[in-house]
Motif scaffolding. Structure first.
Motif, PDB file in Angstrom:
ATOM      1  N   ALA A   1       0.826  -1.207   0.000  1.00  0.00           N
ATOM      2  CA  ALA A   1       0.000   0.000   0.000  1.00  0.00           C
ATOM      3  C   ALA A   1       0.862   1.259   0.000  1.00  0.00           C
ATOM      4  N   GLU A   2       2.030   1.174   0.616  1.00  0.00           N
ATOM      5  CA  GLU A   2       2.949   2.319   0.616  1.00  0.00           C
ATOM      6  C   GLU A   2       3.622   2.492  -0.744  1.00  0.00           C
ATOM      7  N   ARG A   3       3.998   1.376  -1.348  1.00  0.00           N
ATOM      8  CA  ARG A   3       4.762   1.443  -2.589  1.00  0.00           C
ATOM      9  C   ARG A   3       3.883   1.545  -3.836  1.00  0.00           C
ATOM     10  N   ASP A   4       2.711   0.943  -3.775  1.00  0.00           N
ATOM     11  CA  ASP A   4       1.827   0.924  -4.943  1.00  0.00           C
ATOM     12  C   ASP A   4       0.371   0.870  -4.460  1.00  0.00           C
ATOM     13  N   PRO A   5      -0.188   2.012  -4.055  1.00  0.00           N
ATOM     14  CA  PRO A   5      -1.559   2.037  -3.509  1.00  0.00           C
ATOM     15  C   PRO A   5      -2.603   1.463  -4.460  1.00  0.00           C
TER      16      PRO A   5
ATOM     17  N   ARG B   1      -0.154 -14.645  -1.869  1.00  0.00           N
ATOM     18  CA  ARG B   1       0.519 -14.988  -3.128  1.00  0.00           C
ATOM     19  C   ARG B   1       0.536 -13.803  -4.088  1.00  0.00           C
ATOM     20  N   ARG B   2      -0.607 -13.137  -4.237  1.00  0.00           N
ATOM     21  CA  ARG B   2      -0.671 -11.992  -5.152  1.00  0.00           C
ATOM     22  C   ARG B   2       0.070 -10.783  -4.590  1.00  0.00           C
ATOM     23  N   VAL B   3       0.043 -10.617  -3.266  1.00  0.00           N
ATOM     24  CA  VAL B   3       0.790  -9.518  -2.652  1.00  0.00           C
ATOM     25  C   VAL B   3       2.281  -9.682  -2.920  1.00  0.00           C
ATOM     26  N   VAL B   4       2.772 -10.909  -2.741  1.00  0.00           N
ATOM     27  CA  VAL B   4       4.186 -11.189  -2.998  1.00  0.00           C
ATOM     28  C   VAL B   4       4.532 -10.905  -4.455  1.00  0.00           C
ATOM     29  N   ARG B   5       3.676 -11.327  -5.365  1.00  0.00           N
ATOM     30  CA  ARG B   5       3.954 -11.103  -6.784  1.00  0.00           C
ATOM     31  C   ARG B   5       3.983  -9.609  -7.108  1.00  0.00           C
ATOM     32  N   ALA B   6       3.054  -8.852  -6.533  1.00  0.00           N
ATOM     33  CA  ALA B   6       3.029  -7.411  -6.792  1.00  0.00           C
ATOM     34  C   ALA B   6       4.293  -6.743  -6.262  1.00  0.00           C
ATOM     35  N   LEU B   7       4.707  -7.102  -5.057  1.00  0.00           N
ATOM     36  CA  LEU B   7       5.934  -6.526  -4.494  1.00  0.00           C
ATOM     37  C   LEU B   7       7.149  -6.913  -5.327  1.00  0.00           C
ATOM     38  N   GLU B   8       7.151  -8.141  -5.833  1.00  0.00           N
ATOM     39  CA  GLU B   8       8.258  -8.586  -6.667  1.00  0.00           C
ATOM     40  C   GLU B   8       8.351  -7.764  -7.945  1.00  0.00           C
ATOM     41  N   VAL B   9       7.206  -7.546  -8.598  1.00  0.00           N
ATOM     42  CA  VAL B   9       7.199  -6.768  -9.837  1.00  0.00           C
ATOM     43  C   VAL B   9       7.639  -5.326  -9.576  1.00  0.00           C
ATOM     44  N   VAL B  10       7.154  -4.737  -8.502  1.00  0.00           N
ATOM     45  CA  VAL B  10       7.535  -3.362  -8.163  1.00  0.00           C
ATOM     46  C   VAL B  10       9.041  -3.274  -7.944  1.00  0.00           C
TER      47      VAL B  10
ATOM     48  N   LEU C   1      11.418  -5.380  -9.060  1.00  0.00           N
ATOM     49  CA  LEU C   1      12.211  -5.722 -10.245  1.00  0.00           C
ATOM     50  C   LEU C   1      12.116  -4.679 -11.347  1.00  0.00           C
ATOM     51  N   THR C   2      10.932  -4.061 -11.498  1.00  0.00           N
ATOM     52  CA  THR C   2      10.730  -3.141 -12.619  1.00  0.00           C
ATOM     53  C   THR C   2      10.849  -1.679 -12.223  1.00  0.00           C
ATOM     54  N   GLY C   3      10.683  -1.395 -10.921  1.00  0.00           N
ATOM     55  CA  GLY C   3      10.699  -0.003 -10.494  1.00  0.00           C
ATOM     56  C   GLY C   3       9.447   0.747 -10.885  1.00  0.00           C
ATOM     57  N   ARG C   4       8.446  -0.004 -11.355  1.00  0.00           N
ATOM     58  CA  ARG C   4       7.183   0.611 -11.774  1.00  0.00           C
ATOM     59  C   ARG C   4       6.039   0.007 -10.977  1.00  0.00           C
TER      60      ARG C   4
END
Length: 308
Positions: free
Chosen positions: A141-145, A157-166, A168-171
């Motif tokens: 929520a802090e990094r990608d609301p 599982r989806r939270v981990v994937r979202a944090l991973e993408v953020v 790795l991609t910086g987006r």
């Protein structure tokens, strides 16, 4: 493609539509686009169509994984597209049916997945185990609301994937969702429209029926075969709640009610996401000519209505 919230009647319509095509001399087969129907043994809690209900209609991507295996969206995309391609190559109409907007879009739309990093993923999964999904959801929520608002707090599982993408991609993870553009040919999307009060009652009736059909015994049996180790399967609605009951974290009545509440919440999110897709044509779930109306929209070849 048949879409809509859980308990709207998609599976029954898919079979009826396939049979209608067959009666008209056009073979048709169902391609499952539901992430939980792929698991062997998860029958009662997923309202998986019985062998009798599927009689005479080939179903793809049903009962293809053990509960200990993880079904990622990217893997599911590859399997479903292969099934569709196989149908088309044989002159068969593929009738796709699913309730998860993400899985549906991954199959029918131009949808590429960011890469993964086993080191980053492993670290995040260890943190998920140590801190729990809510702590990681707060970090998201802090990094990608925007992404956090789309992902349920308990869906680690989806939270981990979202944090991973953020990481790795910086987006933002939300930015990875592409525009709505079909990757498959001649897609026709039909949605089943169910008024919310009616859907709420259908969901309660479904959960009651699952309990009566032995959901607790099914989960107990699957737990003996590694359900708790299944990253995806163990978090399925109904299964997660029954596992909590079997582990002494709650009583059975509370687990049952939590399943109703969780399923209703999930159905609202499903409906909300599908409503954003203007390519979907909605049909009332209880119209007497539902199969005929769907057949008209899908067209005689499953490619839409012929041009006038």
């Amino acid at each position: 493609m048949l879409v809509g919230p859980t308990a709207s009647g998609k599976s029954g319509l898919a079979v009826a539509l396939a049979r209608a095509y067959a009666a008209a001399g056009r073979p048709a087969e169902v391609v499952n686009a539901d992430s939980m129907l792929v698991y062997r043994g998860m029958d009662v809690g997923t309202a998986k169509p019985s062998a009798l209900e599927r009689a005479g209609v080939v179903h793809h991507l049903v009962d293809v994984l053990d509960v200990t295996e993880t079904a990622t969206v990217a893997q599911f995309q590859a399997l479903a597209r292969a099934a569709v391609a196989d149908c088309l190559a044989r002159g068969v109409v593929p009738v796709l049916v699913g309730g998860s907007a993400l899985y549906v879009r991954a199959v029918v739309d131009a949808f590429e997945f960011p890469g993964t990093d086993p080191v980053v993923r492993g670290r995040l999964e260890r943190e998920l185990e140590e801190l729990g999904p809510e702590a990681l959801h707060a970090r998201l929520a802090e990094r990608d609301p925007a992404a956090a608002s789309r992902i349920e707090r308990a869906n680690g599982r989806r939270v981990v994937r979202a944090l991973e993408v953020v990481e790795l991609t910086g987006r933002p993870y939300a930015a990875e969702l592409p525009e709505r553009r079909y990757a498959l040919p001649d897609v026709v999307q039909i949605g089943l429209d169910v008024p919310r009060p009616v859907l709420d009652e259908r969901i309660r009736a479904r959960v009651d029926a699952m309990w009566a059909a032995g959901l607790v015994d099914e989960v107990r049996r699957l737990a003996d075969h590694g359900l708790r180790d299944g990253v995806t399967a163990s978090r399925a609605l109904g299964y997660r709640q029954v596992l909590a009951f079997l582990d002494g974290e709650t009583d059975e009545a509370s687990a049952r009610e939590a399943t109703v509440v969780g399923t209703r919440r999930f159905a609202r999110r499903q409906d909300s996401w599908f409503r954003k897709d203007e390519r979907i044509t909605w049909l009332a779930h209880d119209r007497p000519d539902l199969v005929e109306a769907a057949l008209v929209l899908a067209g005689p070849e499953g490619r839409g209505r012929p041009a006038a």
